[in-house]
Design an enzyme around this catalytic site. Sequence first.
Site, mmCIF file in Angstrom:
data_model
loop_
_atom_site.group_PDB
_atom_site.id
_atom_site.type_symbol
_atom_site.label_atom_id
_atom_site.label_comp_id
_atom_site.label_asym_id
_atom_site.label_seq_id
_atom_site.Cartn_x
_atom_site.Cartn_y
_atom_site.Cartn_z
ATOM 1 N N THR A 277 -8.610 -2.838 -30.749
ATOM 2 C CA THR A 277 -8.539 -2.258 -32.082
ATOM 3 C C THR A 277 -9.213 -3.144 -33.114
ATOM 4 O OG1 THR A 277 -6.468 -3.237 -32.861
ATOM 5 C CG2 THR A 277 -6.288 -1.282 -31.452
ATOM 6 N N ASP B 67 -6.049 0.228 -38.838
ATOM 7 C CA ASP B 67 -5.597 -0.660 -39.903
ATOM 8 C C ASP B 67 -4.150 -0.984 -39.562
ATOM 9 O OD1 ASP B 67 -4.510 -1.841 -42.157
ATOM 10 O OD2 ASP B 67 -5.259 -0.321 -43.552
ATOM 11 N N ASN C 94 -3.376 -10.087 -32.379
ATOM 12 C CA ASN C 94 -4.380 -11.061 -32.781
ATOM 13 C C ASN C 94 -4.892 -10.831 -34.207
ATOM 14 O OD1 ASN C 94 -6.571 -13.095 -32.234
ATOM 15 N ND2 ASN C 94 -7.811 -11.262 -32.525
ATOM 16 N N SER D 139 -0.087 -16.831 -33.275
ATOM 17 C CA SER D 139 0.408 -17.532 -34.449
ATOM 18 C C SER D 139 -0.617 -18.608 -34.779
ATOM 19 C CB SER D 139 1.793 -18.134 -34.161
ATOM 20 O OG SER D 139 2.271 -18.831 -35.296
ATOM 21 N N TYR E 181 -0.493 -18.636 -46.158
ATOM 22 C CA TYR E 181 -0.843 -18.357 -44.760
ATOM 23 C C TYR E 181 0.223 -18.948 -43.837
ATOM 24 C CZ TYR E 181 -3.249 -18.614 -40.273
ATOM 25 O OH TYR E 181 -3.575 -18.509 -38.936
ATOM 26 N N LYS F 172 2.756 -17.144 -40.827
ATOM 27 C CA LYS F 172 2.858 -17.577 -39.425
ATOM 28 C C LYS F 172 4.265 -18.068 -39.096
ATOM 29 C CE LYS F 172 -1.190 -16.317 -38.250
ATOM 30 N NZ LYS F 172 -1.376 -15.217 -37.289
ATOM 31 N N THR G 192 -14.078 -20.420 -35.028
ATOM 32 C CA THR G 192 -14.159 -18.980 -35.279
ATOM 33 C C THR G 192 -14.588 -18.836 -36.733
ATOM 34 O OG1 THR G 192 -11.886 -18.692 -36.066
ATOM 35 C CG2 THR G 192 -12.231 -18.531 -33.678
#
Length: 193
Positions: free
Chosen positions: A32, A56, A83, A134, A148, A152, A183
């Site tokens: 997705t 979404d 993810n 996480s 952020y 988590k 990333t």
Amino acid sequence: MEKTIFITGASRGFGKLWTEAFLKRGDKVAATSRNIEAYKGLAEQYGDQFLPIALDITDRDAVFKAVNQAKDHFGKLDVVINNAGYGVFGAVEEVGEKVTKDVFEANVYGTLWVTQAALPIFRAQGSGHVIQLSSVLGVWSLPTLGIYNATKFAVEGFSEALASEVKDFGIHVTMIEPNGYTTDFGGSYSVPF
């Protein structure tokens, strides 16, 4: 042994790497993302082994439909990988209300909705594995990443409770807590201030 995997946020970063690795291994994957154009090559290469779904994760009804679509398409689900999400950079004092609510919608509620959608399927099957992405920042905090971090920490908290709640149903819960990794997390995955 072939697995059937549902993965969110699979168009780039860890999600893309894992999706490609699972497909190469012979697994069936429902991947997705908000934009499934990124999956065109994979859909052509892997055919019915691959199911791209536009999603979404902040839309609870759409999440339940997507998870059930994957189960109906493949006949079962073995693994759900949460993810999808993004980061927010900024001191706790300066991060605004909308940005804070939006990142909680994606990182916490989106993860929760996918988890809740998968659990009845896993219970009916008598097996399943929920993998929550996480961060090491769900275990300890850094300045300018407090909001952020909070998302988590929330995922860690409900997932730890969940693991105890579902273990007798043959359902496993695993937390992945990566540290820095190459990333786009600090780029387009994040909201800077």
